[in-house]
Design a protein around this motif. Structure first.
Motif, PDB file in Angstrom:
ATOM      1  N   LYS A  55       0.835  -1.209   0.000  1.00  0.00           N
ATOM      2  CA  LYS A  55       0.000   0.000   0.000  1.00  0.00           C
ATOM      3  C   LYS A  55       0.865   1.253   0.000  1.00  0.00           C
ATOM      4  O   LYS A  55       0.567   2.227  -0.695  1.00  0.00           O
ATOM      5  N   ILE A  56       1.949   1.229   0.778  1.00  0.00           N
ATOM      6  CA  ILE A  56       2.851   2.386   0.831  1.00  0.00           C
ATOM      7  C   ILE A  56       3.484   2.619  -0.530  1.00  0.00           C
ATOM      8  O   ILE A  56       3.494   3.739  -1.039  1.00  0.00           O
ATOM      9  N   ILE A  57       4.016   1.570  -1.129  1.00  0.00           N
ATOM     10  CA  ILE A  57       4.725   1.729  -2.399  1.00  0.00           C
ATOM     11  C   ILE A  57       3.758   2.116  -3.516  1.00  0.00           C
ATOM     12  O   ILE A  57       4.100   2.902  -4.398  1.00  0.00           O
ATOM     13  N   GLU A  58       2.539   1.604  -3.471  1.00  0.00           N
ATOM     14  CA  GLU A  58       1.538   1.977  -4.471  1.00  0.00           C
ATOM     15  C   GLU A  58       1.140   3.442  -4.310  1.00  0.00           C
ATOM     16  O   GLU A  58       1.045   4.185  -5.285  1.00  0.00           O
ATOM     17  N   HIS A  59       0.927   3.870  -3.077  1.00  0.00           N
ATOM     18  CA  HIS A  59       0.582   5.267  -2.810  1.00  0.00           C
ATOM     19  C   HIS A  59       1.715   6.187  -3.242  1.00  0.00           C
ATOM     20  O   HIS A  59       1.488   7.221  -3.860  1.00  0.00           O
ATOM     21  N   ASP A  60       2.947   5.798  -2.923  1.00  0.00           N
ATOM     22  CA  ASP A  60       4.101   6.612  -3.309  1.00  0.00           C
ATOM     23  C   ASP A  60       4.249   6.673  -4.821  1.00  0.00           C
ATOM     24  O   ASP A  60       4.652   7.692  -5.368  1.00  0.00           O
ATOM     25  N   GLY A  61       3.921   5.580  -5.500  1.00  0.00           N
ATOM     26  CA  GLY A  61       3.976   5.578  -6.960  1.00  0.00           C
ATOM     27  C   GLY A  61       3.001   6.573  -7.543  1.00  0.00           C
ATOM     28  O   GLY A  61       3.311   7.283  -8.500  1.00  0.00           O
ATOM     29  N   ASP A  62       1.822   6.648  -6.946  1.00  0.00           N
ATOM     30  CA  ASP A  62       0.821   7.616  -7.397  1.00  0.00           C
ATOM     31  C   ASP A  62       1.277   9.045  -7.125  1.00  0.00           C
ATOM     32  O   ASP A  62       0.843   9.978  -7.788  1.00  0.00           O
ATOM     33  N   ALA A  63       2.162   9.213  -6.147  1.00  0.00           N
ATOM     34  CA  ALA A  63       2.636  10.548  -5.768  1.00  0.00           C
ATOM     35  C   ALA A  63       3.908  10.942  -6.515  1.00  0.00           C
ATOM     36  O   ALA A  63       4.625  11.832  -6.090  1.00  0.00           O
ATOM     37  N   GLY A  64       4.210  10.270  -7.612  1.00  0.00           N
ATOM     38  CA  GLY A  64       5.368  10.654  -8.414  1.00  0.00           C
ATOM     39  C   GLY A  64       6.604   9.827  -8.161  1.00  0.00           C
ATOM     40  O   GLY A  64       7.695  10.208  -8.556  1.00  0.00           O
TER      41      GLY A  64
END
Length: 124
Positions: free
Chosen positions: A73-82
């Motif tokens: 979830k963290i890495i997916e969220h961070d991916g969405d954040a650039g």
């Protein structure tokens, strides 16, 4: 007037466990970003990285599964954040495959991440 919320001892233990698992997942993410930054400085925009999936109790399947879910979830969220453009997980059971969903083999995970030239700030 706001009512006081009283939680049970079991709920408090579950909350403490969740906080510990989240801290472990954040540490894994920090380690990954550190290695990605090194690769970025070497001119690369892709990294295949492996790690032991941590748990509160060593070898606890439930802990490792929960940390993996939180980390994903963290890495997916961070991916969405650039952050990362593409994230692949190694499904290590023969035949080995790279898949889009989180996977681990025993206590180990391998992940391949891709990022763009503009990710330096994210990785720092």
């Amino acid at each position: 007037m706001a009512a006081h919320v009283i939680i049970t001892l079991a709920e408090r233990h579950a909350q403490i466990r969740q906080e510990k698992l989240e801290a472990l997942a954040v540490k894994v993410m920090s380690d990954l970003k550190k290695q990605c930054l090194t690769a970025h400085e070497l001119g690369r925009r892709e990294l295949t990285w492996g790690s032991v999936v941590p748990g509160i109790m060593v070898g606890c399947e439930e802990d490792m599964d929960d940390v993996l879910v939180i980390f994903a979830k963290i890495i997916e969220h961070d991916g969405d954040a650039g952050g990362f453009n593409k994230i692949e997980w190694c499904k290590a059971r023969a035949p080995t495959q790279w898949v889009d969903s989180p996977a681990r083999f025993g206590s180990h995970m391998q992940i391949r991440v891709h990022w763009g030239d503009n990710a330096l700030e994210y990785l720092s």
